[in-house]
Design an enzyme around this catalytic site. Structure first.
Site, short mmCIF file in Angstrom:
data_model
loop_
_atom_site.label_atom_id
_atom_site.label_comp_id
_atom_site.label_asym_id
_atom_site.label_seq_id
_atom_site.Cartn_x
_atom_site.Cartn_y
_atom_site.Cartn_z
N ASP A 14 -6.65 -28.11 -6.41
CA ASP A 14 -7.95 -28.70 -6.75
C ASP A 14 -8.07 -30.16 -6.30
OD1 ASP A 14 -8.62 -26.30 -7.97
OD2 ASP A 14 -7.81 -26.94 -9.90
N LYS B 57 -9.73 -29.89 -1.37
CA LYS B 57 -9.48 -29.33 -0.03
C LYS B 57 -10.77 -28.77 0.57
CE LYS B 57 -6.45 -26.58 -1.84
NZ LYS B 57 -6.35 -27.11 -3.21
N GLY C 151 -10.27 -21.88 -5.71
CA GLY C 151 -11.69 -22.15 -5.84
C GLY C 151 -11.97 -23.42 -5.07
N HIS C 152 -12.56 -23.29 -3.90
CA HIS C 152 -12.81 -24.44 -3.03
C HIS C 152 -14.29 -24.77 -3.04
CE1 HIS C 152 -8.85 -23.50 -0.67
NE2 HIS C 152 -8.66 -23.73 -1.95
N ARG D 154 8.02 -4.29 -0.86
CA ARG D 154 7.55 -3.30 0.12
C ARG D 154 6.79 -2.15 -0.53
NH1 ARG D 154 13.35 -3.88 1.96
NH2 ARG D 154 13.35 -4.12 -0.29
N GLN E 272 -4.20 -23.85 -3.26
CA GLN E 272 -3.27 -24.46 -4.23
C GLN E 272 -2.71 -25.77 -3.68
OE1 GLN E 272 -2.61 -20.68 -3.67
NE2 GLN E 272 -4.43 -20.72 -4.93
N THR F 184 2.52 -20.93 -8.18
CA THR F 184 1.87 -19.71 -7.73
C THR F 184 2.90 -18.91 -6.94
OG1 THR F 184 -0.15 -18.79 -6.76
CG2 THR F 184 0.86 -20.67 -5.59
N LEU G 241 -12.06 -40.99 -5.20
CA LEU G 241 -11.85 -42.41 -5.49
C LEU G 241 -12.92 -42.89 -6.47
CD1 LEU G 241 -10.21 -44.97 -4.58
CD2 LEU G 241 -12.13 -45.47 -3.08
N SER H 133 -12.43 -39.79 0.38
CA SER H 133 -13.64 -39.11 -0.09
C SER H 133 -14.18 -39.85 -1.30
CB SER H 133 -13.30 -37.66 -0.42
OG SER H 133 -14.41 -37.05 -1.05
P1 GDP Z 1 -10.02 -27.58 -4.00
O1 GDP Z 1 -9.57 -26.38 -4.74
O2 GDP Z 1 -8.89 -28.42 -3.53
O3 GDP Z 1 -10.99 -27.27 -2.90
O4 GDP Z 1 -10.83 -28.48 -5.06
P2 GDP Z 1 -11.92 -27.95 -6.10
O5 GDP Z 1 -13.16 -27.60 -5.37
O6 GDP Z 1 -11.33 -26.92 -7.00
O7 GDP Z 1 -12.12 -29.23 -7.01
C1 GDP Z 1 -12.54 -30.45 -6.48
C2 GDP Z 1 -13.84 -30.87 -7.20
O8 GDP Z 1 -14.11 -32.22 -6.93
C3 GDP Z 1 -15.06 -30.11 -6.72
O9 GDP Z 1 -15.97 -30.00 -7.78
C4 GDP Z 1 -15.63 -31.02 -5.62
O10 GDP Z 1 -17.03 -30.85 -5.44
C5 GDP Z 1 -15.32 -32.38 -6.19
N1 GDP Z 1 -15.05 -33.44 -5.22
C6 GDP Z 1 -14.33 -33.38 -4.07
N2 GDP Z 1 -14.20 -34.60 -3.52
C7 GDP Z 1 -14.85 -35.45 -4.34
C8 GDP Z 1 -15.04 -36.87 -4.36
O11 GDP Z 1 -14.57 -37.60 -3.50
N3 GDP Z 1 -15.74 -37.38 -5.41
C9 GDP Z 1 -16.25 -36.62 -6.40
N4 GDP Z 1 -16.94 -37.21 -7.36
N5 GDP Z 1 -16.10 -35.29 -6.42
C10 GDP Z 1 -15.39 -34.72 -5.43
P1 IMO Z 2 -7.06 -24.19 -5.37
O1 IMO Z 2 -6.90 -23.54 -4.02
C1 IMO Z 2 -5.25 -25.21 -9.20
C2 IMO Z 2 -2.36 -22.34 -10.81
C3 IMO Z 2 -2.72 -21.61 -12.08
C4 IMO Z 2 -1.34 -21.42 -12.70
C5 IMO Z 2 -0.46 -21.17 -11.47
C6 IMO Z 2 -0.19 -19.70 -11.18
O2 IMO Z 2 -8.44 -24.14 -5.88
O3 IMO Z 2 -6.47 -25.55 -5.35
P2 IMO Z 2 -1.68 -17.75 -10.15
O4 IMO Z 2 -2.98 -17.16 -10.62
O5 IMO Z 2 -1.72 -18.33 -8.78
O6 IMO Z 2 -0.53 -16.81 -10.34
O7 IMO Z 2 -1.41 -18.97 -11.18
O8 IMO Z 2 -1.15 -21.74 -10.36
N1 IMO Z 2 -3.34 -22.22 -9.71
C7 IMO Z 2 -4.17 -23.21 -9.33
N2 IMO Z 2 -4.35 -24.44 -9.84
N3 IMO Z 2 -5.91 -24.83 -8.09
C8 IMO Z 2 -5.71 -23.61 -7.54
O9 IMO Z 2 -6.23 -23.24 -6.35
C9 IMO Z 2 -4.83 -22.71 -8.19
N4 IMO Z 2 -4.42 -21.45 -7.95
C10 IMO Z 2 -3.50 -21.17 -8.88
O10 IMO Z 2 -3.57 -22.37 -12.90
O11 IMO Z 2 -0.91 -22.62 -13.26
MG MG Z 3 -9.87 -25.46 -6.58
#
Ligand code: GDP
Ligand code: IMO
Ligand code: MG
Length: 440
Positions: free
Chosen positions: A13, A16, A40-41, A143, A228, A243, A336, A417
């Site tokens: 999170d 990315k 969840g991106h 497998r 992740q 994970t 930031l 960012s």
């Molecule tokens: P990812 O899994 O690495 O793609 O990250 P997520 O999407 O799960 O979580 C990042 C959250 O931060 C999302 O809600 C983005 O819209 C938000 N986000 C990303 N970069 C920035 C930033 O520079 N500033 C703010 N305020 N929000 C950001």
């Molecule tokens: P993105 O790509 C944050 C965490 C789960 C748990 C551990 C194992 O959005 O950054 P799993 O379901 O993979 O077996 O869970 O990994 N986890 C994440 N935490 N961002 C993610 O993906 C994650 N995907 C899995 O919360 O601790």
């Molecule tokens: Mg995410």
């Protein structure tokens, strides 16, 4: 040619999705290499938010080819749902999305196993996303997996599901199952699910390793999209609170069938602070009201499960570990702007264990849990950086903070960012410009 791996440098999170979307404007291909619908991106485009779980983030760019590689575990129902969600929002999903024949499928029974494993672990549970990730990767290694190519051959599919399920029924034999769970362990139910999705997914299925090779040879700009983060890596993360895939460069190469020499650079995405979802050690976690304030300012709730994310200070020890084990070339620092309102900002510069300073990030989770972070404190800038688009637009104290992160990690920051939108980005160095001694 330019092949850029973009991966999470913390516990996931990191932003990315936002970063890959920004880079994809200048890319030809975006390829997901591991993980599944646990990811969840988030991308915010013209004020509208899209959350991608399986489809590569490049899909929001009409001319980008999106690849789901062999290292990913695909929940076919989740993928169909995501394709439909994107189409319903006017995003074209056609020949621009391809799914590898070698890619493994997450079946309904994997999710049942995921839930029961967590249940049995009790206080030691991982806090998984419940998406069946661990059981699907376990089957792959044992497998016993079902692959995308099997989906297209009814006879092979029937046999793969039969063998895999026979074992699951034994494992879960003594456990009381709900009606829904019993259904998920039924051969006919699983087969029917596969038949339903086959028609929708079949046009997207192809040999993605050949596709990647072709793209590399014809000089395309390729982004490798990590899910992740390195601290959740099966080998280099905080095991067992990780994970089930390799989130770093190794996972990128093996998950896509990409020769290592073709990699131009590796970019690590890190928040200006830290978050973690699920269980496991988190040395710089901020508890209580202060942590709550950061969570609320950063909107730190899971993009996949909606769970509140645990929040803490930037951890330079953990960051150095990630840099070391993946060979990150440059950093992207996100969010930031979330620190704008803080009077003082802390960064963990070392760990102490029983009065001794540790030289490295410990491999044992039990040790990490007992580590005391040593902090360096920085004055806050107390002015808005939200939406800043140039280095010069940043307040001096924010620049000092970023410079401190460079000093403490030993790596240069290439992008910053300052907001969720595509435009809220500062380019310090062009990630597509080749590094000395690398292919370009
Ligand atoms: P990812 O899994 O690495 O793609 O990250 P997520 O999407 O799960 O979580 C990042 C959250 O931060 C999302 O809600 C983005 O819209 C938000 N986000 C990303 N970069 C920035 C930033 O520079 N500033 C703010 N305020 N929000 C950001
Ligand atoms: P993105 O790509 C944050 C965490 C789960 C748990 C551990 C194992 O959005 O950054 P799993 O379901 O993979 O077996 O869970 O990994 N986890 C994440 N935490 N961002 C993610 O993906 C994650 N995907 C899995 O919360 O601790
Ligand atoms: Mg995410």
């Amino acid at each position: 040619m330019s092949v850029l791996a973009v991966l999470g440098g913390q516990w996931g999170d990191e932003g990315k999705g936002k970063v890959i979307d920004w880079l994809a404007e200048r890319a030809d291909v975006v390829a997901r290499y591991q993980g599944g619908a646990n990811a969840g991106h988030t991308v915010v485009l013209n004020g509208k938010q899209y959350v991608l779980h399986l489809v590569p983030t490049g899909i929001l760019h009409p001319n980008v080819r999106c690849i789901i590689g062999a290292g990913v575990v695909v929940d076919p129902l989740a993928l169909v749902e995501e394709i439909q969600y994107l189409r319903a929002h006017g995003v074209e999903v056609g020949e621009n999305l391809i799914v590898g024949k070698r890619t493994h499928l997450i079946m309904p029974y994997h999710k049942v196993l995921d839930a029961h494993m967590e249940d049995l672990l009790g206080v030691n549970r991982i806090g998984t996303t419940g998406r069946g990730i661990g059981p699907a990767y376990s089957d792959k290694a044992a497998r016993l997996g079902v692959r995308v190519s099997d989906l297209l051959d009814e006879k092979i599919l029937t046999e793969r599901i039969r063998v895999s399920l026979a074992l699951k029924r034994r494992i879960l034999g003594g456990i009381g199952l709900s009606e829904e769970e019993s259904r998920a362990l039924d051969e006919g139910y699983n087969l029917e699910m596969c038949r339903k999705v086959r028609e929708i997914l079949a046009p997207h299925v192809c040999n993605t390793d050949a596709e990647i090779q072709g793209a590399v040879e014809s000089g395309k700009r390729i982004l490798l999209e990590g899910a992740q983060g390195v601290l959740l890596d099966l080998d280099m993360g905080t095991y067992p609170y990780v994970t089930s895939s390799n989130t770093g460069v190794g996972g990128a190469l093996s998950g896509l069938g990409l020769p290592y020499g073709k990699l131009s650079a590796v970019v690590g995405v890190m928040k200006a602070y830290c978050t973690r979802v699920g269980q496991g050690p988190f040395p710089t976690e901020i508890h209580g009201e202060e942590g709550e304030r950061l969570r609320s300012a950063g909107g730190e709730y899971g993009a996949t499960t909606g769970r509140p994310r645990r929040c803490g200070w930037f951890d330079a020890v953990a960051a150095r570990h990630c840099i070391q084990v993946t060979g990150l070339d440059g950093l992207v620092v996100t969010k930031l702007d979330i620190l704008d309102g803080l009077k003082a900002i802390r960064v963990c510069v070392g760990y102490e264990l029983e009065g001794r300073r540790l030289a490295a990030f410990p491999a044992e989770t039990s040790t990490l849990e007992r580590c005391e972070p040593v902090y360096e404190e920085f004055p806050g800038w107390l002015t808005s950086t939200a939406g800043a688009r140039s280095w010069d637009a940043l307040p001096p104290r924010a620049r000092d903070y970023l410079a401190a992160l460079e000093r403490l990690t030993g790596k240069n920051i290439w992008l910053v960012s300052t907001g969720p939108g595509r435009e809220d980005t500062i380019q310090v160095r062009d990630p597509f410009v080749a590094l000395p001694g690398r292919e370009s």
